[in-house]
Enzyme design. Structure first.
Site, PDB file in Angstrom:
ATOM      1  N   GLY A  68       0.817  -1.195   0.031  1.00  0.00           N
ATOM      2  CA  GLY A  68      -0.061  -0.085   0.142  1.00  0.00           C
ATOM      3  C   GLY A  68       0.898   1.167   0.057  1.00  0.00           C
ATOM      4  N   MET A 119       2.474   5.266   1.350  1.00  0.00           N
ATOM      5  CA  MET A 119       2.995   5.596   2.569  1.00  0.00           C
ATOM      6  C   MET A 119       1.708   5.934   3.670  1.00  0.00           C
ATOM      7  SD  MET A 119       6.324   7.865   2.045  1.00  0.00           S
ATOM      8  CE  MET A 119       6.574   8.310   3.710  1.00  0.00           C
ATOM      9  N   PHE A 120       1.808   5.691   4.695  1.00  0.00           N
ATOM     10  CA  PHE A 120       0.422   6.031   5.808  1.00  0.00           C
ATOM     11  C   PHE A 120      -0.754   5.061   5.729  1.00  0.00           C
ATOM     12  CE2 PHE A 120       2.745  10.104   4.279  1.00  0.00           C
ATOM     13  CZ  PHE A 120       3.391  10.453   5.525  1.00  0.00           C
ATOM     14  N   SER A 121      -0.464   4.098   5.088  1.00  0.00           N
ATOM     15  CA  SER A 121      -1.281   3.105   5.011  1.00  0.00           C
ATOM     16  C   SER A 121      -1.481   2.149   6.220  1.00  0.00           C
ATOM     17  CB  SER A 121      -1.541   2.392   3.912  1.00  0.00           C
ATOM     18  OG  SER A 121      -0.306   1.586   3.581  1.00  0.00           O
ATOM     19  N   LYS A 125       1.087  -0.185   6.859  1.00  0.00           N
ATOM     20  CA  LYS A 125       1.917  -1.520   6.806  1.00  0.00           C
ATOM     21  C   LYS A 125       2.643  -1.566   7.926  1.00  0.00           C
ATOM     22  CE  LYS A 125       3.951   0.350   3.126  1.00  0.00           C
ATOM     23  NZ  LYS A 125       3.500   1.636   3.206  1.00  0.00           N
ATOM     24  N   THR A 126       3.594  -0.741   8.579  1.00  0.00           N
ATOM     25  CA  THR A 126       4.375  -1.088   9.449  1.00  0.00           C
ATOM     26  C   THR A 126       3.509  -1.548  10.998  1.00  0.00           C
ATOM     27  OG1 THR A 126       6.056   0.276   8.721  1.00  0.00           O
ATOM     28  CG2 THR A 126       6.031  -0.169  11.060  1.00  0.00           C
ATOM     29  N   GLU A 168       9.926  -2.329   4.678  1.00  0.00           N
ATOM     30  CA  GLU A 168      10.529  -1.232   3.602  1.00  0.00           C
ATOM     31  C   GLU A 168      11.133  -2.034   2.609  1.00  0.00           C
ATOM     32  OE1 GLU A 168       9.448   1.744   3.769  1.00  0.00           O
ATOM     33  OE2 GLU A 168       9.194   2.327   5.850  1.00  0.00           O
ATOM     34  N   GLN A 194      10.590  -2.276  -0.459  1.00  0.00           N
ATOM     35  CA  GLN A 194      10.863  -1.670  -1.912  1.00  0.00           C
ATOM     36  C   GLN A 194      12.550  -1.302  -2.048  1.00  0.00           C
ATOM     37  OE1 GLN A 194       9.151  -0.380   0.804  1.00  0.00           O
ATOM     38  NE2 GLN A 194       9.960   1.683   1.111  1.00  0.00           N
TER      39      GLN A 194
HETATM   40  P1  ADP Z   1       3.153   2.790   6.495  1.00  0.00           P
HETATM   41  O1  ADP Z   1       3.945   1.769   7.342  1.00  0.00           O
HETATM   42  O2  ADP Z   1       2.363   2.113   5.546  1.00  0.00           O
HETATM   43  O3  ADP Z   1       3.960   4.021   6.165  1.00  0.00           O
HETATM   44  P2  ADP Z   1       2.491   3.444   9.494  1.00  0.00           P
HETATM   45  O4  ADP Z   1       1.904   2.119   9.913  1.00  0.00           O
HETATM   46  O5  ADP Z   1       3.889   3.840   9.633  1.00  0.00           O
HETATM   47  O6  ADP Z   1       2.270   3.118   7.762  1.00  0.00           O
HETATM   48  O7  ADP Z   1       1.489   4.593   9.899  1.00  0.00           O
HETATM   49  C1  ADP Z   1       0.095   4.524   9.823  1.00  0.00           C
HETATM   50  C2  ADP Z   1      -0.323   5.612  10.822  1.00  0.00           C
HETATM   51  O8  ADP Z   1      -0.107   6.851  10.164  1.00  0.00           O
HETATM   52  C3  ADP Z   1      -2.061   5.647  11.128  1.00  0.00           C
HETATM   53  O9  ADP Z   1      -2.466   4.748  11.895  1.00  0.00           O
HETATM   54  C4  ADP Z   1      -2.282   6.885  11.269  1.00  0.00           C
HETATM   55  O10 ADP Z   1      -2.054   7.290  12.842  1.00  0.00           O
HETATM   56  C5  ADP Z   1      -0.997   7.826  10.664  1.00  0.00           C
HETATM   57  N1  ADP Z   1      -1.573   8.628   9.370  1.00  0.00           N
HETATM   58  C6  ADP Z   1      -0.788   9.949   9.010  1.00  0.00           C
HETATM   59  N2  ADP Z   1      -1.303  10.151   7.895  1.00  0.00           N
HETATM   60  C7  ADP Z   1      -2.151   9.388   7.475  1.00  0.00           C
HETATM   61  C8  ADP Z   1      -3.167   9.221   6.414  1.00  0.00           C
HETATM   62  N3  ADP Z   1      -3.307  10.238   5.317  1.00  0.00           N
HETATM   63  N4  ADP Z   1      -3.767   8.173   6.060  1.00  0.00           N
HETATM   64  C9  ADP Z   1      -3.983   7.200   7.346  1.00  0.00           C
HETATM   65  N5  ADP Z   1      -3.163   7.322   8.346  1.00  0.00           N
HETATM   66  C10 ADP Z   1      -2.301   8.189   8.581  1.00  0.00           C
HETATM   67 MG    MG Z   2       6.027   1.738   7.063  1.00  0.00          MG
END
Ligand code: ADP
Ligand code: MG
Ligand code: ZN
Length: 191
Positions: A15, A17-19, A21-22, A91, A93
């Site tokens: 997905g 960023m910010f979805s 995943k982590t 990460e 990618q």
């Molecule tokens: P990823 O690893 O996919 O980048 P993270 O697990 O680090 O995502 O972070 C997800 C968290 O980011 C969400 O639970 C929320 O608190 C925060 N967040 C910040 N901006 C957004 C956004 N635009 N959509 C969804 N979550 C967001």
């Molecule tokens: Mg992440």
């Protein structure tokens, strides 16, 4: 209990960023630890955001992780942790295509391998090697974020500044999540 050769599986969490995943990777690892599994978590050293020896979500959840500089180092880390039953890589990618063969080898050894990473670049194109890992996965979880323009589910990562290189490491200062309709692939960052 050691894992049996037929119990190996590959799970991909992808997905923009910010979805989350982590967060999802950490959730699965915590559950594996509750189940008394031997867990090892790895992340590319290029991603030095937040902490050098942990993976951390944008919501500040974190778990210990071993930083590696390339796929060869992943193999060394795994040889040194041969008792690991669950292997997590965040990460993905940032890794070379050779990671696909390494993951296949681990699965045939009976390991549960959980890989998280961006499925598309800031230009909206497939972000190797994540699509290749999706192709060999037993299970793919595609998460969406919230579009920062319209609030709909977001599947794209919009780069806001930082040039046109494929890899520019950053977080909310450089990127935001956008849906496909609000995403602007042609926008020249900084222009
Ligand atoms: P990823 O690893 O996919 O980048 P993270 O697990 O680090 O995502 O972070 C997800 C968290 O980011 C969400 O639970 C929320 O608190 C925060 N967040 C910040 N901006 C957004 C956004 N635009 N959509 C969804 N979550 C967001
Ligand atoms: Mg992440
Ligand atoms: Zn939108």
């Amino acid at each position: 209990m050691p894992s049996s050769p037929n119990s190996g599986r590959v799970e991909v969490i992808c997905g923009p960023m910010f979805s989350g995943k982590t967060e999802e990777l950490i959730r699965r690892l915590r559950r594996a630890m509750i189940a008394q599994k031997a867990v090892v978590c790895i992340k590319p050293a290029i991603d030095q955001r937040f902490h050098p020896t942990a993976i951390a979500s944008h919501s500040e959840m974190s778990i210990e992780a071993i930083p590696v500089k390339d796929v060869e180092e992943i193999e060394r880390v795994l040889d040194a942790n041969s008792a690991a039953e669950v292997i997590a890589i965040d990460e993905a990618q940032f890794l070379a295509p050779e990671i696909v063969k390494v993951v296949e080898r681990l699965v045939h050894m009976g390991k549960r391998v959980i890989v998280a990473g961006l499925d598309t670049t800031y230009a909206g194109e497939p972000f190797a090697p994540v699509p290749e890992l999706m192709a060999i996965a037993d299970e793919v979880t595609k998460l969406s974020a919230v579009c920062m323009q319209c609030g709909q589910p977001a599947i794209r990562t919009q780069r806001l500044r930082g040039g046109t290189e494929r890899v520019v490491v950053g977080a909310g200062d450089v990127y935001e999540a956008r849906c496909r309709f609000c995403f602007e692939p042609a926008s020249r960052p900084g222009a």
